[in-house]
Design an enzyme around this catalytic site. Sequence first.
Site, short mmCIF file in Angstrom:
data_model
loop_
_atom_site.label_atom_id
_atom_site.label_comp_id
_atom_site.label_asym_id
_atom_site.label_seq_id
_atom_site.Cartn_x
_atom_site.Cartn_y
_atom_site.Cartn_z
N GLU A 57 0.83 -1.20 0.00
CA GLU A 57 0.00 0.00 0.00
C GLU A 57 0.86 1.26 0.00
OE1 GLU A 57 -3.05 0.37 -0.60
OE2 GLU A 57 -3.69 -1.72 -0.50
N TYR A 140 -7.02 6.05 4.43
CA TYR A 140 -7.14 5.04 3.37
C TYR A 140 -6.28 3.82 3.68
CZ TYR A 140 -5.80 2.27 -0.48
OH TYR A 140 -5.50 1.17 -1.21
N ASP A 158 -9.69 4.99 -1.81
CA ASP A 158 -8.64 5.55 -2.67
C ASP A 158 -9.32 6.33 -3.80
OD1 ASP A 158 -9.56 3.65 -4.41
OD2 ASP A 158 -7.59 2.78 -4.83
#
Length: 352
Positions: A57, A140, A158
């Site tokens: 991520e 997020y 996102d």
Amino acid sequence: MKYENFSAKKLQICVFFCNFAPKMENLYRQLYNWYAQNHRVLPWRETDDPYAIWLSEIILQQTRVAQGLEYYTRFIARWPHVEDLAAADEAEVLREWQGLGYYSRARNLHKAAQMIVEKAWSPFPTRFEDIRALPGVGDYTAGAIASFAYNMPYPAMDGNVYRVVARLLDIDEPFDTSAGKKLFHHKIEAFLDRENPRLFNSAIMEFGALYCTPILGDACLTCPLQSTCLAYAHGTAGLLPVRKPRPKVRDRWFSYHIYTDGEHTLIRRREEKDIWYHLYEFPCQEEQTEDNYPFTHVLSHQKLHARFIVHRAQKMPEIPGTICIRWEELNDFALSRLTLRALDTLRLTPHS
Ligand code: SF4
């Protein structure tokens, strides 16, 4: 209750949710069917290891998947566990990160790994609040890790998800202001499949990345979610999502001086709290001039103009703050993408 402030658009969204509730199962089914048939097989989607998911991520923020995959594979091979990353030198991490840009992500990654080890959270924190407290982890990323690794019911909003939600609900509020984020977050909370948050977040993100994309073409005509999409019904899909006006881009001009005696060159580490903090570069002067600069490099809010001036010398000069290295050692230092591009273009190698 004051009805005069209750806009027609908000009313439509409310009606949508009321009518929509019984259809929610239908939407999930259509979304999951689409996902089962179309999703990309990516290593961080095939695991529930929170360390691997976190790494992916952070790497994937502002990075294309193909490029991110290359870096992810290298990072996970070199530092397979959080303790390995925590024990690395920051310079090694920056060196491995070289070329990805946004170097604060790499520094935060390293700091977060150290924090996990110091707080005895290894292999990874399990509480949402602790994940969210890690350097470089925002709402997020925390939602993505919590749902993908632990199947916890947190949304992972996102850019792709903002776009899909804006279109499904026909929301024309900018999604990138704090009020907009709050509004969208509230909407996705109502949407989230609490029984299957991992699947839901993966599917809606992938749907936005591959199907409900910024440029739609005729995708809406055969879209599996068409019957529940308000923007499709209103003909507004191509106008959404809305962003706040972009800040003005600042221009900067850099003159780099490359000294060489054929064997050596001079570099310095950037210590200023500015772009490329702790990366290495050739001695540099920032100038207020609009002379001709052959290289341009665009960052999020800055446009850099650069020139590289080669000085061939018999004896290397002494310039405070620089170190003299052999040309072949340059590979051991983390350099900005701009400097790498210039080296490539100027074909500067040992014995230059
Ligand atoms: S109908 Fe069009 S805008 Fe709506 S979800 Fe499908 S692709 Fe996106």
